[in-house]
Design an enzyme around this catalytic site. Structure first.
Site, short mmCIF file in Angstrom:
data_model
loop_
_atom_site.label_atom_id
_atom_site.label_comp_id
_atom_site.label_asym_id
_atom_site.label_seq_id
_atom_site.Cartn_x
_atom_site.Cartn_y
_atom_site.Cartn_z
N ARG A 268 8.46 0.37 -14.69
CA ARG A 268 7.12 0.89 -14.94
C ARG A 268 6.07 -0.12 -14.48
O ARG A 268 6.20 -1.32 -14.73
CB ARG A 268 6.92 1.23 -16.43
CG ARG A 268 7.80 2.38 -16.85
CD ARG A 268 7.50 2.92 -18.23
NE ARG A 268 8.61 3.77 -18.64
CZ ARG A 268 8.80 5.03 -18.26
NH1 ARG A 268 7.90 5.63 -17.51
NH2 ARG A 268 9.86 5.71 -18.65
N ASP A 269 5.03 0.41 -13.81
CA ASP A 269 3.94 -0.45 -13.35
C ASP A 269 3.22 -1.04 -14.56
O ASP A 269 2.98 -0.37 -15.56
CB ASP A 269 2.97 0.38 -12.49
CG ASP A 269 2.06 -0.51 -11.67
OD1 ASP A 269 2.23 -0.57 -10.43
OD2 ASP A 269 1.17 -1.18 -12.26
N ILE A 270 2.87 -2.31 -14.44
CA ILE A 270 2.22 -3.02 -15.54
C ILE A 270 0.78 -2.54 -15.77
O ILE A 270 0.25 -2.69 -16.88
CB ILE A 270 2.29 -4.55 -15.27
CG1 ILE A 270 2.22 -5.34 -16.55
CG2 ILE A 270 1.24 -4.99 -14.28
CD1 ILE A 270 2.65 -6.80 -16.40
N ASN B 244 2.07 1.27 0.20
CA ASN B 244 0.95 0.59 0.85
C ASN B 244 1.46 -0.46 1.83
O ASN B 244 2.51 -1.06 1.60
CB ASN B 244 0.07 -0.10 -0.21
CG ASN B 244 -0.69 0.90 -1.06
OD1 ASN B 244 -1.16 1.92 -0.54
ND2 ASN B 244 -0.81 0.63 -2.35
N GLU C 168 -0.78 -5.50 -2.69
CA GLU C 168 -0.97 -6.74 -3.46
C GLU C 168 0.31 -7.56 -3.56
O GLU C 168 0.25 -8.78 -3.61
CB GLU C 168 -1.42 -6.41 -4.90
CG GLU C 168 -2.85 -5.92 -4.98
CD GLU C 168 -3.21 -5.43 -6.37
OE1 GLU C 168 -2.32 -5.44 -7.26
OE2 GLU C 168 -4.37 -5.04 -6.55
N VAL C 169 1.44 -6.86 -3.67
CA VAL C 169 2.72 -7.57 -3.81
C VAL C 169 3.50 -7.37 -2.51
O VAL C 169 3.78 -6.23 -2.11
CB VAL C 169 3.52 -7.05 -5.02
CG1 VAL C 169 4.84 -7.80 -5.14
CG2 VAL C 169 2.71 -7.19 -6.31
N HIS D 220 7.41 -1.61 -1.91
CA HIS D 220 7.62 -0.82 -3.12
C HIS D 220 7.02 0.56 -2.93
O HIS D 220 6.04 0.73 -2.22
CB HIS D 220 6.99 -1.50 -4.33
CG HIS D 220 5.60 -1.99 -4.12
ND1 HIS D 220 5.33 -3.18 -3.48
CD2 HIS D 220 4.41 -1.44 -4.42
CE1 HIS D 220 4.02 -3.34 -3.41
NE2 HIS D 220 3.44 -2.30 -3.97
N HIS E 44 5.34 3.62 -5.01
CA HIS E 44 4.76 4.04 -6.29
C HIS E 44 5.16 5.49 -6.52
O HIS E 44 4.95 6.34 -5.64
CB HIS E 44 3.23 4.00 -6.24
CG HIS E 44 2.64 2.64 -6.00
ND1 HIS E 44 2.04 1.91 -7.01
CD2 HIS E 44 2.51 1.89 -4.89
CE1 HIS E 44 1.57 0.77 -6.51
NE2 HIS E 44 1.84 0.74 -5.22
P1 AMP Z 1 0.38 -2.56 -4.33
O1 AMP Z 1 -1.11 -2.57 -4.50
O2 AMP Z 1 0.88 -1.33 -3.62
O3 AMP Z 1 0.92 -3.84 -3.76
O4 AMP Z 1 0.95 -2.40 -5.81
C1 AMP Z 1 1.44 -3.47 -6.57
C2 AMP Z 1 1.66 -2.92 -7.95
O5 AMP Z 1 2.47 -3.82 -8.67
C3 AMP Z 1 0.36 -2.74 -8.76
O6 AMP Z 1 0.24 -1.37 -9.15
C4 AMP Z 1 0.57 -3.68 -9.96
O7 AMP Z 1 0.02 -3.17 -11.13
C5 AMP Z 1 2.09 -3.79 -10.02
N1 AMP Z 1 2.60 -4.99 -10.64
C6 AMP Z 1 2.27 -6.27 -10.33
N2 AMP Z 1 2.98 -7.12 -11.11
C7 AMP Z 1 3.78 -6.35 -11.90
C8 AMP Z 1 4.74 -6.63 -12.90
N3 AMP Z 1 5.04 -7.89 -13.27
N4 AMP Z 1 5.37 -5.60 -13.52
C9 AMP Z 1 5.08 -4.34 -13.16
N5 AMP Z 1 4.20 -4.00 -12.22
C10 AMP Z 1 3.54 -4.99 -11.60
#
Ligand code: AMP
Length: 118
Positions: A30-32, A88, A96-97, A101, A103
């Site tokens: 689950r997304d944080i 993304n 961001e990460v 991944h 969503h």
């Molecule tokens: P993106 O903007 O597509 O890179 O999405 C990265 C997603 O990772 C965002 O929706 C964040 O809320 C989620 N995220 C970042 N760190 C964590 C974490 N430790 N556990 C769960 N979700 C995370």
């Protein structure tokens, strides 16, 4: 070069996450910061930074991500109402990460696909 992100640690269960599914190829949790009532991230267990780094040998894993997304949607009881899968890539998308991944978002009406930024 493989660069560790928080997602690598989640796969190895070194940091806490609400993992809803895991197998040899993928992990889902689950997304944080959920953007919808159901917001789950599906990630490959191997490190791939962006969609630009996807290679032919990743085909099975990437296909499996969609199979798993549908399985989780069923688990979450949103198959009939519907849901959206989003990936993304890089700056303009807001990635961001840097560990690819997918969503999976759903649980209410999601509205238009894109909002226009002026
Ligand atoms: P993106 O903007 O597509 O890179 O999405 C990265 C997603 O990772 C965002 O929706 C964040 O809320 C989620 N995220 C970042 N760190 C964590 C974490 N430790 N556990 C769960 N979700 C995370």
């Amino acid at each position: 070069m493989a660069v560790e992100t928080i997602f690598s640690k989640i796969i190895r269960r070194e940091v806490p996450a609400d993992i809803v599914y895991q197998d040899d190829l993928v992990t889902a949790f689950r997304d944080i910061e959920p953007q919808a009532p159901i917001h789950i991230l599906i990630i490959p267990n191997i490190f791939i930074a962006t969609i630009n780094d996807v290679k032919p040998e990743h085909e099975q894993t990437l296909g499996h991500m969609i199979i798993v997304a549908a399985k989780i949607a069923k688990q979450e009881s949103i198959v009939y109402d519907g849901y959206r899968l989003i990936m993304n890539c890089n700056q303009h998308s807001g990635q961001e990460v840097f560990h690819i991944h997918m969503h999976l978002v759903g649980g209410h009406h999601l509205g238009p696909l894109l909002t226009k930024n002026e």
